[in-house]
Design an enzyme around this catalytic site. Structure first.
Site, mmCIF file in Angstrom:
data_model
loop_
_atom_site.group_PDB
_atom_site.id
_atom_site.type_symbol
_atom_site.label_atom_id
_atom_site.label_comp_id
_atom_site.label_asym_id
_atom_site.label_seq_id
_atom_site.Cartn_x
_atom_site.Cartn_y
_atom_site.Cartn_z
ATOM 1 N N ASP A 67 0.814 -1.213 0.000
ATOM 2 C CA ASP A 67 0.000 0.000 0.000
ATOM 3 C C ASP A 67 0.847 1.262 0.000
ATOM 4 O O ASP A 67 2.060 1.217 0.199
ATOM 5 C CB ASP A 67 -0.952 -0.004 1.219
ATOM 6 N N ASN A 136 -7.211 -2.519 14.539
ATOM 7 C CA ASN A 136 -8.606 -2.802 14.177
ATOM 8 C C ASN A 136 -8.719 -4.013 13.241
ATOM 9 O O ASN A 136 -9.787 -4.295 12.716
ATOM 10 C CB ASN A 136 -9.249 -1.568 13.534
ATOM 11 N N HIS A 138 -7.060 -4.455 10.336
ATOM 12 C CA HIS A 138 -6.809 -4.263 8.902
ATOM 13 C C HIS A 138 -5.531 -4.985 8.475
ATOM 14 O O HIS A 138 -4.618 -5.179 9.271
ATOM 15 C CB HIS A 138 -6.790 -2.772 8.507
HETATM 16 C C1 F6R Z 1 1.602 -1.282 6.136
HETATM 17 C C2 F6R Z 1 0.325 -1.964 6.266
HETATM 18 C C3 F6R Z 1 -0.444 -1.953 7.536
HETATM 19 C C4 F6R Z 1 0.420 -2.225 8.773
HETATM 20 C C5 F6R Z 1 -0.432 -2.148 10.034
HETATM 21 C C6 F6R Z 1 0.392 -2.360 11.294
HETATM 22 O O1 F6R Z 1 2.131 -1.433 4.844
HETATM 23 O O2 F6R Z 1 -0.104 -2.518 5.314
HETATM 24 O O3 F6R Z 1 -1.453 -2.926 7.451
HETATM 25 O O4 F6R Z 1 1.007 -3.489 8.657
HETATM 26 O O5 F6R Z 1 -1.054 -0.895 10.114
HETATM 27 O O6 F6R Z 1 1.278 -1.298 11.451
HETATM 28 P P1 F6R Z 1 2.417 -1.327 12.572
HETATM 29 O O7 F6R Z 1 3.384 -2.390 12.191
HETATM 30 O O8 F6R Z 1 3.025 0.048 12.511
HETATM 31 O O9 F6R Z 1 1.738 -1.605 13.866
#
Ligand code: F6R
Length: 240
Positions: A67, A136, A138
């Site tokens: 992303d 959440n 995602h």
């Molecule tokens: C980043 C992505 C997000 C992160 C998620 C966790 O490319 O796709 O899904 O993996 O927001 O972020 P962190 O590792 O900062 O807790």
């Protein structure tokens, strides 16, 4: 889904690095799906170390990131292109022409999304996909909702995600409101997936991954339907 709890963040990073190293040794021209955020930083440090000290070779590797914020300049310090260059690509022998991140300044983000999926198809699909997980639930930027998207698309970021990511920006107002993200099909068609969750703040979502429920309100639970997922978490995320 195979589930493994490690004591510390460092152990999670080392375990994940072993899987990436094994993948590149078995298939030097692998297509790797990569993620940004705090969680993969330890893994990227391990891969740089394996390159510098052990000669791990990235010369034939292609990478496809999940992303990118939209809109954002690739030179912006919080863009995911900048993140990947700084935290991995600048330190290994990868050809940057073979590193793909959605174009955060595309004039037509819908066309960019279609082209991104076509590129993944042309590459023959993703061999090994790395995922972090949002508080959440995602994955990529596929945010919880009544329905999810299969294809790469422009996603409106939830307040929860913007708040979680505000730590990287001067203020919440600077966190972009949108992102271009690989959709659920792009993720679920990867041949192998490694999902990482570290830290207390991921405890609730880790719990949701460990029962048998699949729900679009916690997009990561769809990974339970994939035949080859390794879910690595540290004690803090597991025990809360
Ligand atoms: C980043 C992505 C997000 C992160 C998620 C966790 O490319 O796709 O899904 O993996 O927001 O972020 P962190 O590792 O900062 O807790």
């Amino acid at each position: 889904m195979e589930f493994l709890v490690c004591n510390t963040y460092e152990e999670v990073s080392q375990e994940a690095a072993r899987i990436f190293e094994a993948q590149l040794k078995a298939k030097p021209d692998s297509v790797l799906g990569l993620a940004t955020g705090s969680t993969p930083l330890g893994l990227y440090r391990e891969l740089i170390r394996a390159h510098e000290c052990g000669g791990l070779d990235f010369s034939r590797v292609t990478t496809v990131n999940l992303d990118e914020y939209y809109p954002i300049e690739p030179t912006h310090e919080q863009s995911y292109r900048y993140f990947m260059d700084k935290n991995l690509f600048d330190h290994i022998n990868i050809d940057k022409n073979n590193t793909f991140v959605p174009n955060g300044k595309a004039a037509d983000p819908a066309a960019e999304s279609v082209a991104y999926d076509e590129r993944i198809k042309r590459l023959g699909g993703i061999d090994l996909q790395l995922l972090g997980i949002g508080e959440n639930g995602h994955i990529g930027f596929n945010e919880p909702g009544a329905a999810l998207h299969a294809s790469t698309h422009v996603e409106v970021l939830t307040e929860s995600t913007r708040n979680a990511n505000a730590r990287f920006f001067a203020s919440i107002d600077e966190v972009p409101t949108h992102a271009i993200t690989t959709g659920m099909a792009g993720i679920l068609t990867a041949r192998k997936i490694v999902l990482l969750a570290c830290g207390k703040n991921k405890h609730a979502v880790v719990q949701a991954m460990l029962d048998d429920t699949v729900t679009t309100q916690i997009p990561a639970t769809l990974l339970k339907c994939h035949p080859d997922v390794l879910f690595l978490c540290d004690n803090a995320a597991y025990k809360g």
